[in-house]
Enzyme design. Structure first.
Site, short mmCIF file in Angstrom:
data_model
loop_
_atom_site.label_atom_id
_atom_site.label_comp_id
_atom_site.label_asym_id
_atom_site.label_seq_id
_atom_site.Cartn_x
_atom_site.Cartn_y
_atom_site.Cartn_z
N LYS A 29 0.99 -1.02 -0.07
CA LYS A 29 0.00 0.02 -0.06
C LYS A 29 0.93 1.10 -0.05
O LYS A 29 2.15 1.08 0.26
CB LYS A 29 -0.93 0.01 1.20
CG LYS A 29 -1.87 -1.22 1.23
CD LYS A 29 -2.79 -1.22 2.42
CE LYS A 29 -3.78 -2.18 2.31
NZ LYS A 29 -4.57 -2.17 3.46
N TYR A 69 -12.09 -2.56 -3.64
CA TYR A 69 -12.75 -2.73 -2.30
C TYR A 69 -14.15 -2.49 -2.33
O TYR A 69 -15.11 -2.24 -1.27
CB TYR A 69 -12.19 -1.53 -1.20
CG TYR A 69 -10.92 -1.74 -0.85
CD1 TYR A 69 -10.57 -2.86 -0.09
CD2 TYR A 69 -9.79 -0.88 -0.96
CE1 TYR A 69 -9.22 -3.10 0.20
CE2 TYR A 69 -8.41 -0.89 -0.51
CZ TYR A 69 -8.29 -2.30 0.23
OH TYR A 69 -6.95 -2.55 0.75
N PHE A 77 -15.34 3.42 7.29
CA PHE A 77 -14.01 3.93 6.89
C PHE A 77 -13.81 4.09 5.40
O PHE A 77 -12.73 4.29 5.02
CB PHE A 77 -13.10 2.86 7.90
CG PHE A 77 -13.18 1.35 7.45
CD1 PHE A 77 -12.66 1.06 6.17
CD2 PHE A 77 -13.79 0.56 8.32
CE1 PHE A 77 -12.72 -0.30 5.94
CE2 PHE A 77 -13.99 -0.82 7.93
CZ PHE A 77 -13.47 -1.19 6.73
N ARG A 105 -1.86 -15.29 3.97
CA ARG A 105 -2.43 -14.65 5.07
C ARG A 105 -1.71 -14.64 6.48
O ARG A 105 -1.76 -13.79 7.40
CB ARG A 105 -3.95 -14.98 5.17
CG ARG A 105 -4.98 -14.84 4.15
CD ARG A 105 -5.18 -13.22 3.87
NE ARG A 105 -6.01 -12.59 4.67
CZ ARG A 105 -6.65 -11.57 4.50
NH1 ARG A 105 -6.73 -10.71 3.65
NH2 ARG A 105 -7.24 -11.09 5.69
N THR A 111 -5.92 -8.27 10.10
CA THR A 111 -6.23 -7.02 9.39
C THR A 111 -5.64 -5.83 10.27
O THR A 111 -5.09 -4.73 9.85
CB THR A 111 -7.64 -6.85 9.48
OG1 THR A 111 -8.09 -7.88 8.55
CG2 THR A 111 -7.91 -5.52 8.74
N ARG A 122 2.48 -7.11 9.24
CA ARG A 122 1.55 -6.32 9.81
C ARG A 122 2.27 -6.22 11.39
O ARG A 122 2.16 -5.12 11.76
CB ARG A 122 0.32 -6.34 9.50
CG ARG A 122 -0.25 -6.02 8.23
CD ARG A 122 -1.67 -6.60 7.98
NE ARG A 122 -2.21 -6.28 6.77
CZ ARG A 122 -3.38 -6.80 6.48
NH1 ARG A 122 -4.19 -7.48 6.99
NH2 ARG A 122 -3.93 -6.34 5.23
N ASN A 132 -2.00 -0.29 7.39
CA ASN A 132 -1.25 -1.70 7.54
C ASN A 132 -0.52 -2.12 6.57
O ASN A 132 -0.30 -3.50 6.44
CB ASN A 132 -2.55 -2.70 8.13
CG ASN A 132 -3.73 -2.67 6.82
OD1 ASN A 132 -3.41 -2.18 5.94
ND2 ASN A 132 -4.54 -3.58 7.17
N HIS A 135 -1.62 -5.50 1.59
CA HIS A 135 -3.01 -6.14 1.13
C HIS A 135 -2.72 -7.31 0.66
O HIS A 135 -1.76 -7.66 -0.21
CB HIS A 135 -4.01 -5.51 -0.01
CG HIS A 135 -4.89 -6.07 -0.45
ND1 HIS A 135 -6.07 -6.19 0.23
CD2 HIS A 135 -4.91 -6.98 -1.58
CE1 HIS A 135 -6.79 -7.12 -0.50
NE2 HIS A 135 -6.23 -7.66 -1.68
N GLU A 146 -9.10 -10.23 -8.25
CA GLU A 146 -8.29 -9.11 -8.17
C GLU A 146 -6.99 -9.07 -9.12
O GLU A 146 -6.62 -8.33 -9.53
CB GLU A 146 -7.52 -9.21 -6.57
CG GLU A 146 -8.70 -8.78 -5.66
CD GLU A 146 -8.08 -9.07 -4.02
OE1 GLU A 146 -7.04 -9.39 -4.10
OE2 GLU A 146 -9.03 -8.85 -3.21
P1 ADP Z 1 -7.85 -7.06 4.82
O1 ADP Z 1 -6.87 -6.06 4.30
O2 ADP Z 1 -6.98 -7.83 6.04
O3 ADP Z 1 -8.32 -8.37 3.74
P2 ADP Z 1 -10.57 -5.86 5.13
O4 ADP Z 1 -10.60 -6.56 3.57
O5 ADP Z 1 -11.42 -6.27 6.10
O6 ADP Z 1 -9.15 -6.64 5.67
O7 ADP Z 1 -10.34 -4.25 5.11
C1 ADP Z 1 -9.54 -3.84 4.02
C2 ADP Z 1 -8.71 -2.68 4.47
O8 ADP Z 1 -9.42 -1.57 5.03
C3 ADP Z 1 -7.90 -3.02 5.61
O9 ADP Z 1 -6.59 -3.69 5.33
C4 ADP Z 1 -7.45 -1.79 6.29
O10 ADP Z 1 -6.46 -1.24 5.69
C5 ADP Z 1 -8.79 -0.95 6.10
N1 ADP Z 1 -9.68 -1.18 7.30
C6 ADP Z 1 -10.36 -2.33 7.64
N2 ADP Z 1 -11.15 -2.10 8.67
C7 ADP Z 1 -10.75 -0.77 9.09
C8 ADP Z 1 -11.33 0.06 10.23
N3 ADP Z 1 -12.14 -0.36 11.27
N4 ADP Z 1 -10.57 1.35 10.19
C9 ADP Z 1 -9.84 1.75 9.28
N5 ADP Z 1 -9.45 1.18 7.89
C10 ADP Z 1 -9.98 -0.23 8.24
#
Ligand code: ADP
Length: 168
Positions: A29, A69, A77, A105, A111, A122, A132, A135, A146
């Site tokens: 990212k 997304y 968010f 993962r 996450t 992470r 974080n 992705h 994707e």
């Molecule tokens: P992952 O990236 O681990 O698959 P998600 O698909 O749930 O997780 O979320 C996508 C991205 O959105 C996360 O990696 C993070 O950057 C952001 N995100 C998720 N939950 C939150 C939150 N509560 N507040 C801010 N950003 C969030």
């Protein structure tokens, strides 16, 4: 490779499932790029034994990230996430290997960096959930979706002699 079939290095077509050869979309990212962690993240997948089959630095627009997304668009968010993800270039890549989605993962951590174990990407390099650094696709199906979105030009196909020393 098309559809749900993937050509195995040692010949033959293998159906995608969590337990066999699969492909994973990984994206450093904007914060990971700015912080100089691209090499570190590549190194972890590379030294694990996975095979790099696509890689590029790209600055995706808002519309592209909203597609990536799409399943999060109702979250509060979401606007902040899109702003974060368009704040600079990202490094997009595809890794192939046995159980690469599940394994990826594990390498990535949770996450939320707070609950990510030390030793994970992470867990080692991030603090806030909204920063974080990396992705990774969460399932074989979303990975394929994707990969098609980020690499419409396709991915590389090549043999690696070292696979004989990685897989039994
Ligand atoms: P992952 O990236 O681990 O698959 P998600 O698909 O749930 O997780 O979320 C996508 C991205 O959105 C996360 O990696 C993070 O950057 C952001 N995100 C998720 N939950 C939150 C939150 N509560 N507040 C801010 N950003 C969030």
């Amino acid at each position: 490779p098309e559809g749900m079939l993937f050509e195995h290095e040692r010949g033959g077509l293998v159906e995608f499932s969590n337990d066999v050869l699969s492909r994973l979309y990984i994206m450093v990212k904007p914060d990971g790029v700015q912080r100089g962690l691209v090499g570190e993240i590549i190194k972890r997948f590379e030294s694990k034994g996975f095979k790099l089959i696509a890689l590029k630095l790209t600055a995706p627009g808002k519309a592209h990230l909203e597609k990536h997304y799409a399943d999060l668009k109702e979250k509060k968010f979401f606007p902040g996430l899109i702003e974060y993800m368009t704040s600079g270039p990202v490094v997009a890549m595809v890794w192939a290997g046995k159980n690469v989605v599940k394994s990826g993962r594990v390498l990535l951590g949770e996450t939320n960096p707070l609950t990510s174990a030390p030793g994970t990407i992470r867990g080692d390099f991030a603090i806030d959930i909204g920063r974080n650094i990396c992705h990774g696709s969460d399932a074989v199906e979303s990975a394929e979706h994707e990969i098609a979105l980020w690499f419409p030009e396709g991915v590389a196909q090549y043999d690696r002699a070292v696979d004989a020393w990685i897989y039994e």
